[in-house]
Design a protein around this motif. Structure first.
Motif, PDB file in Angstrom:
ATOM      1  N   ILE A  63       0.865  -1.177   0.000  1.00  0.00           N
ATOM      2  CA  ILE A  63       0.000   0.000   0.000  1.00  0.00           C
ATOM      3  C   ILE A  63       0.900   1.225   0.000  1.00  0.00           C
ATOM      4  N   THR A 109       1.148   5.488  -0.261  1.00  0.00           N
ATOM      5  CA  THR A 109       0.478   6.788  -0.196  1.00  0.00           C
ATOM      6  C   THR A 109       1.530   7.884  -0.252  1.00  0.00           C
ATOM      7  N   THR A 138      -3.702   0.982   9.747  1.00  0.00           N
ATOM      8  CA  THR A 138      -4.800   1.412   8.882  1.00  0.00           C
ATOM      9  C   THR A 138      -5.932   2.069   9.652  1.00  0.00           C
TER      10      THR A 138
END
Length: 218
Positions: A25, A27, A130
């Protein structure tokens, strides 16, 4: 880190084992910069993996503070974020012989014992889980206890909070430290229990001279 030049940057992510697969993931987020004092906490909105929050606070050499990070979702649960405190020269701040640093499953309170410098310190929080939640960051000054003076209250509502007290004494003086914690009664089982509390006492140089569990089941 600060971007050195304007342009397009490339990020490479690869698995160390050539036979394995990788799922990640990713970002890209602006860092958050803020300042806090003992009377002005900082509220962080944790909603982006990898986001770094840099919170500056001032300290005076020889003083002690309690640093608390309280989660809105579950104040009793440990944090999955990376936490560290650095001195003005960029090195880690040490307290009780250890660097104030945690990479995972972190506690929510830290004793900043005997600050080494007069100047600015930097708390760095990087979100590694998360969770989407609010985290309140507080800097707590100790409450002064006076010999033969009035009783004072040390509040620690959650397991991630600590009561911090100070008192002045001279070499050779004999003092008795009395601490009372609430006792709960269960009349169905005819048992009594007290809050489990650990009390530590540090000398003026920051050395721990006493560390005892105050009370267990009665």
């Amino acid at each position: 880190s600060e971007i050195p030049v304007t342009g397009t940057y490339t990020v490479r992510v690869f698995a160390n084992n050539p036979t394995s697969t990788l799922s990640a993931i990713v970002t890209l987020t602006r860092s958050i910069e803020a300042s806090m004092t003992s009377t002005t906490p900082v509220n962080l909105h944790m909603d982006r993996i990898g986001r770094i929050s840099k919170i500056q606070f001032a300290g005076t050499a020889g003083e002690s503070r309690a640093l608390e990070l309280l989660r809105s979702s579950d104040p009793l649960a440990p944090m999955g974020n990376r936490i560290e405190v650095r001195r003005s020269n960029g090195s880690y701040l040490y307290s009780e012989g250890n660097a104030v640093y945690c990479a995972s499953n972190c506690a929510g309170s830290y004793l900043l014992q005997n600050l080494p410098d007069t100047g600015n310190y930097m708390l760095i929080v990087q979100q590694s889980d998360t969770w989407s939640e609010q985290v309140q960051v507080r800097l707590v000054e100790p409450t002064t206890v006076t010999v033969d003076g009035r009783s004072v209250s040390a509040d620690a509502v959650f397991s991630h909070q600590m009561g911090l007290l100070t008192f002045s004494a001279y070499a050779g003086q004999r003092l008795d430290l009395g601490i009372i914690v609430p006792i709960e009664a269960n009349f169905l089982t005819n048992t009594f229990s007290a809050m489990r509390v650990r009390v530590s006492v540090f000398d003026p140089a920051g050395n721990r001279i006493s560390d005892v569990p105050l009370c267990t089941s009665l």
